[in-house]
Design a protein around this motif. Structure first.
Motif, mmCIF file in Angstrom:
data_model
loop_
_atom_site.group_PDB
_atom_site.id
_atom_site.type_symbol
_atom_site.label_atom_id
_atom_site.label_comp_id
_atom_site.label_asym_id
_atom_site.label_seq_id
_atom_site.Cartn_x
_atom_site.Cartn_y
_atom_site.Cartn_z
ATOM 1 N N ARG A 83 0.864 -1.193 0.000
ATOM 2 C CA ARG A 83 0.000 0.000 0.000
ATOM 3 C C ARG A 83 0.902 1.245 0.000
ATOM 4 O O ARG A 83 1.890 1.288 0.725
ATOM 5 N N PRO A 84 0.508 2.272 -0.769
ATOM 6 C CA PRO A 84 1.297 3.520 -0.751
ATOM 7 C C PRO A 84 0.820 4.401 0.403
ATOM 8 O O PRO A 84 -0.181 5.106 0.286
ATOM 9 N N ALA A 85 1.535 4.348 1.537
ATOM 10 C CA ALA A 85 1.095 5.085 2.723
ATOM 11 C C ALA A 85 1.751 6.461 2.784
ATOM 12 O O ALA A 85 2.810 6.681 2.190
ATOM 13 N N THR A 86 1.129 7.367 3.507
ATOM 14 C CA THR A 86 1.719 8.687 3.792
ATOM 15 C C THR A 86 1.636 8.903 5.308
ATOM 16 O O THR A 86 0.876 8.198 5.991
ATOM 17 N N PRO A 87 2.382 9.858 5.852
ATOM 18 C CA PRO A 87 2.390 10.033 7.309
ATOM 19 C C PRO A 87 0.998 10.285 7.900
ATOM 20 O O PRO A 87 0.707 9.849 9.013
ATOM 21 N N ASP A 88 0.123 10.997 7.181
ATOM 22 C CA ASP A 88 -1.223 11.233 7.738
ATOM 23 C C ASP A 88 -2.283 10.328 7.100
ATOM 24 O O ASP A 88 -3.482 10.523 7.291
ATOM 25 N N GLU A 89 -1.836 9.334 6.344
ATOM 26 C CA GLU A 89 -2.697 8.327 5.709
ATOM 27 C C GLU A 89 -3.658 8.929 4.683
ATOM 28 O O GLU A 89 -4.675 8.329 4.344
ATOM 29 N N LEU A 90 -3.342 10.129 4.197
ATOM 30 C CA LEU A 90 -4.172 10.769 3.163
ATOM 31 C C LEU A 90 -3.400 10.814 1.859
ATOM 32 O O LEU A 90 -2.170 10.922 1.866
ATOM 33 N N PRO A 91 -4.109 10.774 0.726
ATOM 34 C CA PRO A 91 -3.389 10.847 -0.554
ATOM 35 C C PRO A 91 -2.726 12.204 -0.772
ATOM 36 O O PRO A 91 -3.079 13.191 -0.130
ATOM 37 N N ILE A 92 -1.776 12.204 -1.694
ATOM 38 C CA ILE A 92 -1.128 13.451 -2.122
ATOM 39 C C ILE A 92 -1.595 13.689 -3.559
ATOM 40 O O ILE A 92 -1.222 12.947 -4.462
ATOM 41 N N MET A 93 -2.432 14.699 -3.741
ATOM 42 C CA MET A 93 -3.060 14.878 -5.057
ATOM 43 C C MET A 93 -3.071 16.349 -5.441
ATOM 44 O O MET A 93 -3.334 17.199 -4.600
ATOM 45 N N GLY A 94 -2.842 16.585 -6.722
ATOM 46 C CA GLY A 94 -2.967 17.947 -7.237
ATOM 47 C C GLY A 94 -1.618 18.509 -7.648
ATOM 48 O O GLY A 94 -0.704 17.777 -8.031
ATOM 49 N N ALA A 95 -1.506 19.824 -7.534
ATOM 50 C CA ALA A 95 -0.310 20.533 -8.018
ATOM 51 C C ALA A 95 0.924 20.098 -7.242
ATOM 52 O O ALA A 95 0.828 19.596 -6.118
ATOM 53 N N SER A 96 2.090 20.296 -7.871
ATOM 54 C CA SER A 96 3.368 20.052 -7.203
ATOM 55 C C SER A 96 4.165 21.364 -7.233
ATOM 56 O O SER A 96 3.653 22.399 -7.684
ATOM 57 N N ALA A 97 5.417 21.307 -6.808
ATOM 58 C CA ALA A 97 6.251 22.508 -6.877
ATOM 59 C C ALA A 97 6.661 22.826 -8.320
ATOM 60 O O ALA A 97 7.212 23.887 -8.580
ATOM 61 N N TRP A 98 6.424 21.890 -9.243
ATOM 62 C CA TRP A 98 6.764 22.111 -10.652
ATOM 63 C C TRP A 98 5.491 22.323 -11.450
ATOM 64 O O TRP A 98 4.548 21.522 -11.319
ATOM 65 N N GLU A 99 5.464 23.366 -12.247
ATOM 66 C CA GLU A 99 4.161 23.788 -12.777
ATOM 67 C C GLU A 99 3.541 22.793 -13.752
ATOM 68 O O GLU A 99 2.326 22.807 -13.921
#
Ligand code: GLY
Length: 365
Positions: A299-315
């Motif tokens: 499973r792709p986990a994150t520290p707060d167990e929420l997905p990372i979605m949307g913009a990044s630091a690169w436009e």
């Protein structure tokens, strides 16, 4: 340099392919980079669509999950129409049995559909439950999909829609100033106007975002041919640390361990023992069913167990990673919201809760 596309999706798992199909249907030219050697989490999952049984607390995450669950029927119907294949979507409901000595914790949101079933009612609801089951929460709106059939359907839909599928692994995302300019891969250098990182538990190897693997071991059994019924279990059973997911064709999926062991492969006796003991306690008849298969996934986990979605630091780089326990459930809403963002510059207010910047760095490298 390989052929250039509007959009290059790094990752051919459930999220990458769902995005590819959505973007292609909206007119974009799309390529997907996919590594066969990495067992996709989409194949390893159980396919539960279970925001309520997973007890996701009232939050933007619950709103996202409920939105996706509501999109599911129409989403799979469209994929089935494109491919002529079935995804095994089944509004089976999910029963969360409560055993003796376990707390009877009330669901967190009273405006959703659910019901407490006492001992008699729960045993009537699903025949054959273990004697330790003294009640259960019934979530009629939670559902399931056959995740392997869904994954196959997405692969075939991608072919039908002439999405360019490139076999290979990404090695480095090359950036210049505030843009991604190419991706170095085992299949050569790839270029596009826009890039989407959807590499699941492997995303952190390409970009410094906090996604890490949490291993889940699973197994399946099948209802014996001489039992007189195709499938005696007519709902998912979601217990404490164990779930049992019946398929209409007679298979029963049992999952899953949750282990922080990096990318250590393989099934272990301890993992199998805990799954089998938990499953037999909830549904004793299982102890006589032939075992079909053991497997595991990350499973792709994150520290707060929420997905990372949307913009990044690169436009020109969009993020779609870290879906943890809910990748199958969140595929349709991820595809919709990110396609709205990329094709129409429409940012759904929900996306703010899943931006990478919540981890405190606006310059992830
Ligand atoms: N969605 C269930 C699991 O990740 O085990």
């Amino acid at each position: 340099m390989n052929s250039s596309k509007d959009i290059l999706i790094i990752g051919g798992g459930i999220i990458g392919l769902s995005l590819a199909v959505e973007l292609k249907l909206r007119g974009a030219s799309v390529a997907v980079l996919t590594a066969d050697s990495k067992q996709p989490t989409a194949r390893a999952a159980a396919g539960m669509l279970a925001p309520q049984a997973e007890r996701i607390p009232p939050s933007p995450m619950l709103d996202l999950c409920l939105q996706s669950r509501a999109l599911y029927a129409a989403w799979v119907e469209r994929l089935e129409d494109i491919t002529g294949l079935k995804t095994g979507y089944w509004r089976s409901g999910i029963l969360a049995p409560v055993c003796q000595n376990e707390p009877q914790e009330k669901p967190l949101l009273s405006n959703l559909n659910y019901q407490w079933l006492d001992r008699d009612a729960v045993h009537q609801h699903q025949f054959g439950l273990g004697q330790e089951v003294m009640g259960g929460w019934w979530y009629p709106d939670d559902a399931q999909v056959d995740n392997r059939a869904l994954f196959r359907t997405l692969q075939v839909a991608s072919k039908e829609l002439k999405i360019d599928i490139i076999q290979g692994s990404a090695e480095e995302i090359i950036r210049q100033e505030n843009r991604v300019c190419r991706v170095e891969t085992t299949a050569g250098k790839l270029q596009a106007d826009r890039y989407i990182l959807a590499a699941g538990a492997w995303s952190e190897k390409l970009l410094n975002i906090p996604v890490y693997p949490i291993k889940g071991q699973m197994l399946s059994v099948c209802v014996p041919e001489n039992s007189g019924v195709m499938q005696p279990l007519q709902t998912v059973l979601f217990g404490t640390g164990i779930y049992i997911v019946p398929r209409q064709d007679g298979r029963i999926i049992i999952g899953a361990t949750s282990e922080n062991v990096d990318f250590t492969p393989g099934n272990t006796p301890a993992g199998m023992q805990s799954l089998l003991a938990g499953a037999i306690k909830l549904y004793p008849e299982l102890q006589n069913y032939p075992i079909l298969e053991f497997w595991w996934g990350f499973r792709p986990a994150t520290p707060d167990e929420l997905p990372i979605m949307g913009a990044s630091a690169w436009e020109n780089l969009t993020l779609a990673a870290g879906h943890y326990r809910n990748g199958i459930l969140l595929a349709p809403v991820t595809a919709k919201l990110l396609a709205d963002l990329i094709c129409n510059q429409k940012s759904d207010p929900l996306l703010a809760a899943f931006n990478y910047s919540r981890f405190g760095s606006s310059e992830l490298t």
